[in-house]
Design a protein around this motif. Sequence first.
Motif, short mmCIF file in Angstrom:
data_model
loop_
_atom_site.label_atom_id
_atom_site.label_comp_id
_atom_site.label_asym_id
_atom_site.label_seq_id
_atom_site.Cartn_x
_atom_site.Cartn_y
_atom_site.Cartn_z
N ILE A 108 0.83 -1.21 0.00
CA ILE A 108 0.00 0.00 0.00
C ILE A 108 0.86 1.25 0.00
CG2 ILE A 108 -0.19 0.13 2.52
CD1 ILE A 108 -2.94 0.97 -0.08
N TRP A 109 2.08 1.14 0.55
CA TRP A 109 2.95 2.32 0.62
C TRP A 109 3.56 2.63 -0.74
CZ3 TRP A 109 1.36 4.54 4.64
CH2 TRP A 109 0.98 3.81 5.76
N ALA A 110 3.92 1.59 -1.49
CA ALA A 110 4.38 1.82 -2.86
C ALA A 110 3.23 2.36 -3.72
CB ALA A 110 4.92 0.53 -3.46
N PHE A 111 2.04 1.84 -3.49
CA PHE A 111 0.86 2.34 -4.19
C PHE A 111 0.63 3.81 -3.87
CE2 PHE A 111 -3.80 2.82 -4.59
CZ PHE A 111 -4.00 2.32 -5.87
N GLY A 112 0.80 4.18 -2.60
CA GLY A 112 0.64 5.57 -2.19
C GLY A 112 1.71 6.46 -2.80
N ALA A 113 2.98 6.00 -2.84
CA ALA A 113 4.05 6.79 -3.43
C ALA A 113 3.79 7.04 -4.91
CB ALA A 113 5.39 6.08 -3.23
N ALA A 114 3.25 6.03 -5.60
CA ALA A 114 2.92 6.20 -7.01
C ALA A 114 1.87 7.29 -7.20
CB ALA A 114 2.42 4.88 -7.59
N HIS A 115 0.91 7.37 -6.29
CA HIS A 115 -0.12 8.41 -6.41
C HIS A 115 0.42 9.78 -6.01
CE1 HIS A 115 -2.85 5.02 -6.93
NE2 HIS A 115 -3.74 5.89 -7.36
N ALA A 116 1.42 9.81 -5.16
CA ALA A 116 2.08 11.08 -4.88
C ALA A 116 2.73 11.62 -6.15
CB ALA A 116 3.11 10.91 -3.77
N LEU A 117 3.37 10.73 -6.92
CA LEU A 117 3.95 11.14 -8.21
C LEU A 117 2.87 11.60 -9.17
CD1 LEU A 117 6.33 11.31 -10.22
CD2 LEU A 117 5.90 8.89 -10.77
N LEU A 118 1.75 10.87 -9.21
CA LEU A 118 0.64 11.26 -10.08
C LEU A 118 0.14 12.66 -9.76
CD1 LEU A 118 -1.35 7.89 -10.20
CD2 LEU A 118 -0.51 9.14 -12.18
N GLY A 119 0.15 13.02 -8.48
CA GLY A 119 -0.31 14.36 -8.11
C GLY A 119 0.76 15.42 -8.30
N LEU A 120 1.99 15.13 -7.86
CA LEU A 120 3.05 16.14 -7.83
C LEU A 120 3.45 16.62 -9.22
CD1 LEU A 120 5.09 17.62 -5.94
CD2 LEU A 120 6.67 15.74 -6.38
N LEU A 121 3.61 15.71 -10.16
CA LEU A 121 4.07 16.08 -11.49
C LEU A 121 3.05 15.79 -12.59
CD1 LEU A 121 7.78 14.80 -11.35
CD2 LEU A 121 6.91 17.10 -10.91
N GLY A 122 2.08 14.93 -12.31
CA GLY A 122 1.09 14.58 -13.31
C GLY A 122 -0.11 15.51 -13.31
N GLY A 123 -0.97 15.35 -12.29
CA GLY A 123 -2.14 16.20 -12.20
C GLY A 123 -1.80 17.67 -12.06
N ALA A 124 -0.74 17.98 -11.30
CA ALA A 124 -0.36 19.38 -11.08
C ALA A 124 0.02 20.07 -12.37
CB ALA A 124 0.80 19.45 -10.08
N ALA A 125 0.60 19.34 -13.32
CA ALA A 125 1.01 19.94 -14.59
C ALA A 125 -0.18 20.35 -15.43
CB ALA A 125 1.88 18.96 -15.37
N THR A 126 -1.35 19.76 -15.16
CA THR A 126 -2.52 20.00 -16.01
C THR A 126 -3.62 20.76 -15.29
OG1 THR A 126 -3.44 17.84 -15.42
CG2 THR A 126 -2.09 17.95 -17.40
N PHE A 127 -3.28 21.47 -14.23
CA PHE A 127 -4.34 22.24 -13.56
C PHE A 127 -3.93 23.71 -13.44
CE2 PHE A 127 -7.34 23.07 -9.90
CZ PHE A 127 -8.48 22.93 -10.67
N ALA A 128 -3.17 24.05 -12.42
CA ALA A 128 -2.79 25.46 -12.22
C ALA A 128 -2.03 26.03 -13.42
CB ALA A 128 -1.98 25.61 -10.94
N PRO A 129 -1.00 25.35 -13.97
CA PRO A 129 -0.30 25.94 -15.12
C PRO A 129 -1.19 26.16 -16.33
CG PRO A 129 1.00 24.17 -14.17
CD PRO A 129 -0.36 24.10 -13.53
N LEU A 130 -2.15 25.25 -16.55
CA LEU A 130 -3.04 25.42 -17.70
C LEU A 130 -4.05 26.53 -17.48
CD1 LEU A 130 -3.65 21.74 -18.90
CD2 LEU A 130 -2.48 23.58 -20.13
N MET A 131 -4.52 26.71 -16.24
CA MET A 131 -5.39 27.85 -15.97
C MET A 131 -4.63 29.16 -16.19
SD MET A 131 -8.13 27.19 -12.95
CE MET A 131 -7.02 26.75 -11.64
N ALA A 132 -3.37 29.21 -15.71
CA ALA A 132 -2.56 30.40 -15.91
C ALA A 132 -2.33 30.65 -17.40
CB ALA A 132 -1.23 30.25 -15.18
N ASP A 133 -2.02 29.60 -18.16
CA ASP A 133 -1.80 29.75 -19.60
C ASP A 133 -3.06 30.24 -20.30
OD1 ASP A 133 0.01 28.92 -22.05
OD2 ASP A 133 -1.98 28.08 -22.46
N THR A 134 -4.22 29.73 -19.88
CA THR A 134 -5.48 30.14 -20.50
C THR A 134 -5.73 31.63 -20.30
OG1 THR A 134 -6.42 27.93 -20.18
CG2 THR A 134 -7.97 29.74 -20.53
#
Length: 415
Positions: A108-134
């Motif tokens: 479960i901890w490796a699973f959690g670390a993978a989701h931390a990566l999904l949030g830190l560099l994955g989802g984060a890249a497609t939310f605030a920066p894209l709103m700013a770009d828009t």
Amino acid sequence: MRHAAAPADASLIDSRTAAWRLVTTLGLVALGNSSMYVVSVVLPAVQAEFGVGRGTASVPYTLMVVSLGLGGILTGRLADRHGIARVLMMGAAAVCGGYLWAAFSGSIWAFGAAHALLGLLGGAATFAPLMADTTLWWAKRRGIAVAICASGNYLAGAVWPPLAQWGIAHYGWRPTYVALGLVCGIGMAVLALYMRQRPPAVAPVAAAAAGRAVPTDRPFGLPPAHAQWLLCVAGVACCVAMAMPQVHIVAYCTDLGYGAARGAEMLSLMLACGIVSRLVSGLICDRIGGIRTLLLGSVLQGLALLMFLPFDGLVPLYLISAMFGLFQGGIVPSYAIIVREHFPPREAGARVGAVIMATMLGMALGGWMSGWIFDVTGGYHAAFVNGIGWNLLNLSITGWLYLRTRRLPARLAGA
């Protein structure tokens, strides 16, 4: 790709090119934020396979939300320096890698670390920066453009959970995660190719002619750091209040004897109305500006929270849930508009990322705080009152900033 280093021509603002870019942005947000909603669907299967409790099984979601908030600052700064396309390519790799890491995790901890990566560099890249770009590609219709961009998050919540549930039922959660990683990661990489053009350089004269606030080095007549901190505190406060119904409406309905299914229906209704709210608030924002839209949303959200106190019948709760969704959906996107209207454009990515991080922290804090208050008091009445108190803090900060725009017209208009 050196040709993409120069800013686009200013004539492309509010153009067909900007519209196609917005459609691409909507797709990127829907792909990049898929894990926010899929992790909830996969939770029972993961809990059973790893043999952990419900609290431990919820850790991956918490890690992802916190990482998503922190990643907004990082990816925003990178977008300001290197352009949004490179950040999106990095996000595509993180989304693909995060899903695959989670699919082959042994604990479960490796699973959690993978989701931390999904949030830190994955989802984060497609939310605030894209709103700013828009915000940099639109002037007359900036509000509705940012609202459409932000709606991609809710679109992800509507599309991916049923698809993920179907995949889990037919193939298992691990193959489903592999498929999601490939589809979302490759899809983001392809769409990122259409985002290589730099935003136009915006002339202050155009904004002044449109009757809007002009970005300055002293937003609201304050040092930039002070204005930024005030917006971040306001972001935390509004989302602590927002989290109370969104996180606990299912549990609240269960305690009242209506059952979890009714509560889930209310949550779905709330989020569906949130999409409508974001679009309508965008249109309103185009007419009255970001700070007034935030002020309006704060007032209406407070009124909706007040309605939860005297009414706890089934039909009233459905109506209040719809009302709450209609009132709160446009609050978060308005922060991106405020940053664009009052801060220098070259800082948009980092500053929008910081405020979005504050809203994420507010959601996390509000969800936990409401549960803690329930444990202490044995009910949700005090938790609703707590949410109203935080909403008043947001209202006071927003109102004070709005008054400064009225009292300091010369500074804000660049006169």
